[in-house]
Design a protein around this motif. Sequence first.
Motif, PDB file in Angstrom:
ATOM      1  N   ARG A   1      55.267  35.744 -49.226  1.00  0.00           N
ATOM      2  CA  ARG A   1      54.996  35.183 -47.908  1.00  0.00           C
ATOM      3  C   ARG A   1      53.880  34.146 -48.033  1.00  0.00           C
ATOM      4  O   ARG A   1      53.117  34.171 -48.995  1.00  0.00           O
ATOM      5  N   PRO A   2      53.739  33.243 -47.048  1.00  0.00           N
ATOM      6  CA  PRO A   2      52.596  32.329 -47.052  1.00  0.00           C
ATOM      7  C   PRO A   2      51.290  33.106 -46.890  1.00  0.00           C
ATOM      8  O   PRO A   2      51.230  34.096 -46.152  1.00  0.00           O
ATOM      9  N   ALA A   3      50.246  32.654 -47.563  1.00  0.00           N
ATOM     10  CA  ALA A   3      48.945  33.315 -47.436  1.00  0.00           C
ATOM     11  C   ALA A   3      48.448  33.274 -45.996  1.00  0.00           C
ATOM     12  O   ALA A   3      47.769  34.202 -45.538  1.00  0.00           O
ATOM     13  N   SER A   4      48.796  32.199 -45.259  1.00  0.00           N
ATOM     14  CA  SER A   4      48.360  32.084 -43.867  1.00  0.00           C
ATOM     15  C   SER A   4      48.939  33.205 -43.003  1.00  0.00           C
ATOM     16  O   SER A   4      48.295  33.669 -42.066  1.00  0.00           O
ATOM     17  N   THR A   5      50.157  33.649 -43.324  1.00  0.00           N
ATOM     18  CA  THR A   5      50.768  34.745 -42.572  1.00  0.00           C
ATOM     19  C   THR A   5      49.970  36.031 -42.755  1.00  0.00           C
ATOM     20  O   THR A   5      49.687  36.755 -41.789  1.00  0.00           O
ATOM     21  N   VAL A   6      49.598  36.319 -44.001  1.00  0.00           N
ATOM     22  CA  VAL A   6      48.822  37.536 -44.290  1.00  0.00           C
ATOM     23  C   VAL A   6      47.450  37.445 -43.640  1.00  0.00           C
ATOM     24  O   VAL A   6      46.965  38.418 -43.049  1.00  0.00           O
ATOM     25  N   MET A   7      46.820  36.281 -43.726  1.00  0.00           N
ATOM     26  CA  MET A   7      45.489  36.111 -43.152  1.00  0.00           C
ATOM     27  C   MET A   7      45.504  36.337 -41.643  1.00  0.00           C
ATOM     28  O   MET A   7      44.652  37.047 -41.100  1.00  0.00           O
ATOM     29  N   ARG A   8      46.503  35.743 -40.943  1.00  0.00           N
ATOM     30  CA  ARG A   8      46.577  35.938 -39.491  1.00  0.00           C
ATOM     31  C   ARG A   8      46.851  37.397 -39.152  1.00  0.00           C
ATOM     32  O   ARG A   8      46.284  37.939 -38.200  1.00  0.00           O
ATOM     33  N   GLU A   9      47.745  38.033 -39.916  1.00  0.00           N
ATOM     34  CA  GLU A   9      48.078  39.429 -39.663  1.00  0.00           C
ATOM     35  C   GLU A   9      46.847  40.314 -39.771  1.00  0.00           C
ATOM     36  O   GLU A   9      46.591  41.164 -38.911  1.00  0.00           O
ATOM     37  N   VAL A  10      46.056  40.123 -40.801  1.00  0.00           N
ATOM     38  CA  VAL A  10      44.871  40.959 -41.015  1.00  0.00           C
ATOM     39  C   VAL A  10      43.795  40.636 -39.989  1.00  0.00           C
ATOM     40  O   VAL A  10      43.176  41.543 -39.415  1.00  0.00           O
TER      41      VAL A  10
ATOM     42  N   THR B   1      61.017  29.026 -34.632  1.00  0.00           N
ATOM     43  CA  THR B   1      59.587  28.896 -34.362  1.00  0.00           C
ATOM     44  C   THR B   1      58.786  29.831 -35.260  1.00  0.00           C
ATOM     45  O   THR B   1      57.766  29.445 -35.845  1.00  0.00           O
ATOM     46  N   THR B   2      59.241  31.071 -35.366  1.00  0.00           N
ATOM     47  CA  THR B   2      58.557  32.046 -36.225  1.00  0.00           C
ATOM     48  C   THR B   2      58.562  31.585 -37.679  1.00  0.00           C
ATOM     49  O   THR B   2      57.556  31.718 -38.390  1.00  0.00           O
ATOM     50  N   LEU B   3      59.681  31.028 -38.124  1.00  0.00           N
ATOM     51  CA  LEU B   3      59.777  30.542 -39.502  1.00  0.00           C
ATOM     52  C   LEU B   3      58.771  29.423 -39.755  1.00  0.00           C
ATOM     53  O   LEU B   3      58.063  29.429 -40.773  1.00  0.00           O
ATOM     54  N   LEU B   4      58.679  28.464 -38.835  1.00  0.00           N
ATOM     55  CA  LEU B   4      57.725  27.364 -38.987  1.00  0.00           C
ATOM     56  C   LEU B   4      56.294  27.884 -38.966  1.00  0.00           C
ATOM     57  O   LEU B   4      55.425  27.399 -39.703  1.00  0.00           O
ATOM     58  N   GLU B   5      56.046  28.878 -38.118  1.00  0.00           N
ATOM     59  CA  GLU B   5      54.709  29.470 -38.053  1.00  0.00           C
ATOM     60  C   GLU B   5      54.347  30.133 -39.380  1.00  0.00           C
ATOM     61  O   GLU B   5      53.217  30.036 -39.856  1.00  0.00           O
ATOM     62  N   GLN B   6      55.314  30.798 -39.991  1.00  0.00           N
ATOM     63  CA  GLN B   6      55.062  31.457 -41.271  1.00  0.00           C
ATOM     64  C   GLN B   6      54.815  30.451 -42.394  1.00  0.00           C
ATOM     65  O   GLN B   6      54.203  30.788 -43.411  1.00  0.00           O
ATOM     66  N   GLN B   7      55.284  29.224 -42.196  1.00  0.00           N
ATOM     67  CA  GLN B   7      55.026  28.169 -43.175  1.00  0.00           C
ATOM     68  C   GLN B   7      53.679  27.490 -42.945  1.00  0.00           C
ATOM     69  O   GLN B   7      53.328  26.562 -43.668  1.00  0.00           O
ATOM     70  N   GLY B   8      52.928  27.961 -41.944  1.00  0.00           N
ATOM     71  CA  GLY B   8      51.580  27.448 -41.725  1.00  0.00           C
ATOM     72  C   GLY B   8      51.390  26.620 -40.475  1.00  0.00           C
ATOM     73  O   GLY B   8      50.272  26.171 -40.191  1.00  0.00           O
ATOM     74  N   LEU B   9      52.442  26.390 -39.698  1.00  0.00           N
ATOM     75  CA  LEU B   9      52.318  25.602 -38.476  1.00  0.00           C
ATOM     76  C   LEU B   9      51.713  26.476 -37.370  1.00  0.00           C
ATOM     77  O   LEU B   9      52.143  27.613 -37.187  1.00  0.00           O
ATOM     78  N   PRO B  10      50.716  25.972 -36.619  1.00  0.00           N
ATOM     79  CA  PRO B  10      50.189  26.751 -35.492  1.00  0.00           C
ATOM     80  C   PRO B  10      51.295  27.101 -34.507  1.00  0.00           C
ATOM     81  O   PRO B  10      52.247  26.334 -34.325  1.00  0.00           O
ATOM     82  N   ARG B  11      51.162  28.255 -33.864  1.00  0.00           N
ATOM     83  CA  ARG B  11      52.224  28.763 -33.000  1.00  0.00           C
ATOM     84  C   ARG B  11      52.636  27.767 -31.920  1.00  0.00           C
ATOM     85  O   ARG B  11      53.828  27.508 -31.734  1.00  0.00           O
ATOM     86  N   MET B  12      51.666  27.206 -31.200  1.00  0.00           N
ATOM     87  CA  MET B  12      52.032  26.296 -30.115  1.00  0.00           C
ATOM     88  C   MET B  12      52.639  25.009 -30.651  1.00  0.00           C
ATOM     89  O   MET B  12      53.586  24.469 -30.061  1.00  0.00           O
ATOM     90  N   ALA B  13      52.144  24.519 -31.771  1.00  0.00           N
ATOM     91  CA  ALA B  13      52.736  23.324 -32.371  1.00  0.00           C
ATOM     92  C   ALA B  13      54.176  23.599 -32.777  1.00  0.00           C
ATOM     93  O   ALA B  13      55.065  22.756 -32.590  1.00  0.00           O
ATOM     94  N   ALA B  14      54.428  24.784 -33.319  1.00  0.00           N
ATOM     95  CA  ALA B  14      55.791  25.156 -33.703  1.00  0.00           C
ATOM     96  C   ALA B  14      56.695  25.225 -32.478  1.00  0.00           C
ATOM     97  O   ALA B  14      57.852  24.772 -32.518  1.00  0.00           O
TER      98      ALA B  14
END
Length: 241
Positions: free
Chosen positions: A33-42, A97-110
């Motif tokens: 997974r992208p590191a950004s996904t793990v960071m946001r989750e934690v 949208t979720t896929l783009l967010e997992q690639q590092g795009l901010p939620r609202m931008a996605a």
Amino acid sequence: MPGGRLTSEDRQRIAAGLAEGLGYAEIARRLERPASTVMREVTRNGGPDDYRAERAQEATRHRARRSRRAQPAAWPAPDGDHGRDPQAVRDFAESFTTLLEQQGLPRMAAKVLVCLYVTDSGTLTAADLVQRLRVSPASVSHAVAFLEQQGLLRRERTPGGRRERYVLDDEIWLRSTLAAVQMNDVLTAAARRGAEILGAATPAGARFGTSAEFLHVMGESLREGMERWRQISTARQTAQE
């Protein structure tokens, strides 16, 4: 990388990785997974010292239920009468949208990007986006500024009017890749400068030198890909004329 939301098993593995003292990047690598996904989750579930997989899973379910109650129709119906299934379009928009967010795009931008993407015109005004996404004008403004910076959309004036509209066209990924190449060039130059300052024969200098070589190769590959796409695009346009 695998798409979709984090599963209960993913969260158990994140908790185990934190217990081992692993960083976000290593945990993400193991999960693919992208590191950004793990960071946001934690971060949104107690931080590295207080993250609990079961609690995070329950919190996610709670947020999903609350979101569905607050916005029973989060996405607009598809444009036009093309025999499309409106619910299928909404489901796809949410998953993309979720896929783009997992690639590092901010939620609202996605969300803004996908809202434009699923329209046949590829064009919406700020007022359109506010109405369709049920968000504030400020949220749209921040998202648009970010997407424009990344080369993912462009602005233009409405014909005969003063309002701006935001446009998504077939060049979206080409512009985005060009922005990535330009940033890559900056990083390459900085890495070369680091090797020079630290000394190419030293371990630190050699590390920067190797980084510069890698970034240069990646930049050239991206340029070749863009040129190949321009050739394909030109050939397609010629065939249509």
